[in-house]
Design a protein around this motif. Structure first.
Motif, PDB file in Angstrom:
ATOM      1  N   UNK A   2     -81.775 -81.636  13.996  1.00  0.00           N
ATOM      2  CA  UNK A   2     -81.770 -82.259  12.376  1.00  0.00           C
ATOM      3  C   UNK A   2     -82.034 -81.347  11.436  1.00  0.00           C
ATOM      4  N   UNK A   3     -82.833 -80.151  11.967  1.00  0.00           N
ATOM      5  CA  UNK A   3     -83.125 -79.237  10.885  1.00  0.00           C
ATOM      6  C   UNK A   3     -81.790 -78.401  10.574  1.00  0.00           C
ATOM      7  N   UNK A   4     -80.990 -77.994  11.613  1.00  0.00           N
ATOM      8  CA  UNK A   4     -79.536 -77.101  11.441  1.00  0.00           C
ATOM      9  C   UNK A   4     -78.701 -77.943  10.724  1.00  0.00           C
ATOM     10  N   UNK A   5     -78.484 -79.326  10.930  1.00  0.00           N
ATOM     11  CA  UNK A   5     -77.553 -80.260  10.281  1.00  0.00           C
ATOM     12  C   UNK A   5     -77.920 -80.513   8.844  1.00  0.00           C
ATOM     13  N   UNK A   6     -79.447 -80.949   8.544  1.00  0.00           N
ATOM     14  CA  UNK A   6     -79.665 -81.262   7.262  1.00  0.00           C
ATOM     15  C   UNK A   6     -80.243 -80.287   6.216  1.00  0.00           C
ATOM     16  N   UNK A   7     -80.502 -78.964   6.763  1.00  0.00           N
ATOM     17  CA  UNK A   7     -81.115 -78.132   5.660  1.00  0.00           C
ATOM     18  C   UNK A   7     -80.030 -77.329   4.923  1.00  0.00           C
ATOM     19  N   UNK A   8     -78.687 -77.587   5.186  1.00  0.00           N
ATOM     20  CA  UNK A   8     -77.704 -77.114   4.070  1.00  0.00           C
ATOM     21  C   UNK A   8     -77.673 -78.181   2.963  1.00  0.00           C
ATOM     22  N   UNK A   9     -77.848 -79.616   3.417  1.00  0.00           N
ATOM     23  CA  UNK A   9     -77.761 -80.496   2.250  1.00  0.00           C
ATOM     24  C   UNK A   9     -79.173 -80.803   1.761  1.00  0.00           C
ATOM     25  N   UNK A  10     -80.377 -80.699   2.441  1.00  0.00           N
ATOM     26  CA  UNK A  10     -81.804 -81.050   1.635  1.00  0.00           C
ATOM     27  C   UNK A  10     -82.136 -79.952   0.870  1.00  0.00           C
ATOM     28  N   UNK A  11     -82.190 -78.595   1.285  1.00  0.00           N
ATOM     29  CA  UNK A  11     -82.455 -77.560   0.633  1.00  0.00           C
ATOM     30  C   UNK A  11     -82.044 -77.282  -0.657  1.00  0.00           C
ATOM     31  N   UNK A  12     -80.849 -77.531  -1.233  1.00  0.00           N
ATOM     32  CA  UNK A  12     -80.544 -77.252  -2.398  1.00  0.00           C
ATOM     33  C   UNK A  12     -80.839 -78.464  -2.983  1.00  0.00           C
ATOM     34  N   UNK A  13     -80.818 -79.842  -2.613  1.00  0.00           N
ATOM     35  CA  UNK A  13     -80.888 -81.114  -3.442  1.00  0.00           C
ATOM     36  C   UNK A  13     -82.506 -81.319  -3.578  1.00  0.00           C
ATOM     37  N   UNK A  14     -83.384 -81.090  -2.428  1.00  0.00           N
ATOM     38  CA  UNK A  14     -84.840 -81.330  -2.523  1.00  0.00           C
ATOM     39  C   UNK A  14     -85.779 -80.154  -2.232  1.00  0.00           C
ATOM     40  N   UNK A  15     -85.174 -79.161  -2.012  1.00  0.00           N
ATOM     41  CA  UNK A  15     -85.820 -77.864  -1.593  1.00  0.00           C
ATOM     42  C   UNK A  15     -86.908 -78.046  -0.430  1.00  0.00           C
ATOM     43  N   UNK A  16     -86.391 -78.754   0.400  1.00  0.00           N
ATOM     44  CA  UNK A  16     -87.140 -78.975   1.714  1.00  0.00           C
ATOM     45  C   UNK A  16     -86.135 -78.702   2.838  1.00  0.00           C
ATOM     46  N   UNK A  17     -86.838 -78.401   3.790  1.00  0.00           N
ATOM     47  CA  UNK A  17     -86.038 -78.016   5.219  1.00  0.00           C
ATOM     48  C   UNK A  17     -85.362 -79.261   5.797  1.00  0.00           C
ATOM     49  N   UNK A  18     -84.349 -79.132   6.833  1.00  0.00           N
ATOM     50  CA  UNK A  18     -83.646 -80.122   7.141  1.00  0.00           C
ATOM     51  C   UNK A  18     -84.618 -81.046   8.122  1.00  0.00           C
ATOM     52  N   UNK A  19     -85.531 -80.346   8.697  1.00  0.00           N
ATOM     53  CA  UNK A  19     -86.521 -80.973   9.528  1.00  0.00           C
ATOM     54  C   UNK A  19     -87.096 -82.065   8.966  1.00  0.00           C
ATOM     55  N   UNK A  20     -87.242 -82.142   7.677  1.00  0.00           N
ATOM     56  CA  UNK A  20     -88.107 -83.435   6.820  1.00  0.00           C
ATOM     57  C   UNK A  20     -86.965 -84.494   6.874  1.00  0.00           C
ATOM     58  N   UNK A  21     -85.842 -84.439   7.252  1.00  0.00           N
ATOM     59  CA  UNK A  21     -84.618 -85.343   7.300  1.00  0.00           C
ATOM     60  C   UNK A  21     -85.251 -86.527   7.979  1.00  0.00           C
ATOM     61  N   UNK A  22     -85.705 -86.297   9.254  1.00  0.00           N
ATOM     62  CA  UNK A  22     -86.215 -87.255   9.835  1.00  0.00           C
ATOM     63  C   UNK A  22     -87.397 -88.036   9.361  1.00  0.00           C
ATOM     64  N   UNK A  23     -88.242 -87.458   8.334  1.00  0.00           N
ATOM     65  CA  UNK A  23     -89.395 -87.923   7.841  1.00  0.00           C
ATOM     66  C   UNK A  23     -88.679 -88.937   6.746  1.00  0.00           C
ATOM     67  N   UNK A  24     -87.738 -88.509   6.035  1.00  0.00           N
ATOM     68  CA  UNK A  24     -86.856 -89.090   4.911  1.00  0.00           C
ATOM     69  C   UNK A  24     -86.431 -90.469   5.542  1.00  0.00           C
ATOM     70  N   UNK A  25     -85.853 -90.487   6.671  1.00  0.00           N
ATOM     71  CA  UNK A  25     -85.529 -91.845   7.303  1.00  0.00           C
ATOM     72  C   UNK A  25     -86.562 -92.627   7.830  1.00  0.00           C
ATOM     73  N   UNK A  26     -87.513 -92.034   8.344  1.00  0.00           N
ATOM     74  CA  UNK A  26     -88.538 -92.941   8.722  1.00  0.00           C
ATOM     75  C   UNK A  26     -89.295 -93.364   7.429  1.00  0.00           C
ATOM     76  N   UNK A  27     -89.518 -92.901   6.300  1.00  0.00           N
ATOM     77  CA  UNK A  27     -89.952 -93.413   5.219  1.00  0.00           C
ATOM     78  C   UNK A  27     -89.316 -94.463   4.504  1.00  0.00           C
ATOM     79  N   UNK A  28     -88.002 -94.639   4.677  1.00  0.00           N
ATOM     80  CA  UNK A  28     -87.479 -95.848   4.328  1.00  0.00           C
ATOM     81  C   UNK A  28     -87.867 -96.986   5.131  1.00  0.00           C
ATOM     82  N   UNK A  29     -88.030 -97.094   6.246  1.00  0.00           N
ATOM     83  CA  UNK A  29     -88.758 -97.953   7.105  1.00  0.00           C
ATOM     84  C   UNK A  29     -90.001 -98.421   7.108  1.00  0.00           C
TER      85      UNK A  29
END
Length: 119
Positions: A2-29
Motif C-alpha cells: 500500500x505504501x508503494x502504490x499509494x505514496x505517489x497519490x497521497x503524498x501530493x494530495x494530503x502530504x502523508x505516506x501511502x501507508x496511511x491509505x489503509x488507515x483512510x480506508x479503515x476510517x470510512x468504516x
C-alpha cells in the motif's frame, strides 16, 4: 504494498505516506479503526507528528457524517432530490480541504517558529 502504490497519490494530495491509505480506508468504516492504525504507524515511526495531525484532520471532518449518511440516512434515499453520491462527494471534498488546511497551518507555524529561532 500500500505504501508503494499509494505514496505517489497521497503524498501530493494530503502530504502523508501511502501507508496511511489503509488507515483512510479503515476510517470510512470505523473512526476507531482508522485511529488505531494511525496510532500504530506513529508508534512504529512510519509517520511523524505532522502527518499524524493531518490524518487526524482528514478523519475528523466527516467520518461520523459518512457513517450516519449511509446507515441512518438510507431511509431518506427514496425522497432525495439529488443523486445519492452527491452528498458523499461533498463530504469527501471537505475532508481533503480540511486536511490541506491543516497542512498549510502546520507549514505556517513551523516557518514562524524557525524565524523566531533565527532571531
Amino acid at each position: 504494498a500500500a505504501q508503494k502504490m499509494l505514496s505517489p497519490l497521497l503524498r501530493p494530495i494530503l502530504g502523508i505516506p501511502g501507508a496511511c491509505g489503509l488507515g483512510i480506508i479503515a476510517s470510512f468504516q470505523s473512526t476507531d479503526a482508522g485511529a488505531g492504525l494511525i496510532k500504530a504507524m506513529y508508534n512504529e515511526g512510519l509517520i511523524d507528528e505532522d502527518e499524524k495531525t493531518v490524518f487526524a484532520m482528514f478523519q475528523l471532518s466527516g467520518d461520523g457524517t459518512i457513517t450516519n449518511y449511509f446507515s441512518s440516512g438510507a431511509a431518506l434515499f427514496t425522497i432525495l432530490t439529488v443523486p445519492i453520491g452527491l452528498p458523499f462527494a461533498v463530504i469527501l471534498v471537505f475532508k481533503f480541504f480540511g486536511a490541506n488546511l491543516m497542512r498549510m497551518y502546520i507549514k505556517y507555524d513551523s516557518a514562524k517558529s524557525s524565524k523566531k529561532e533565527v532571531a
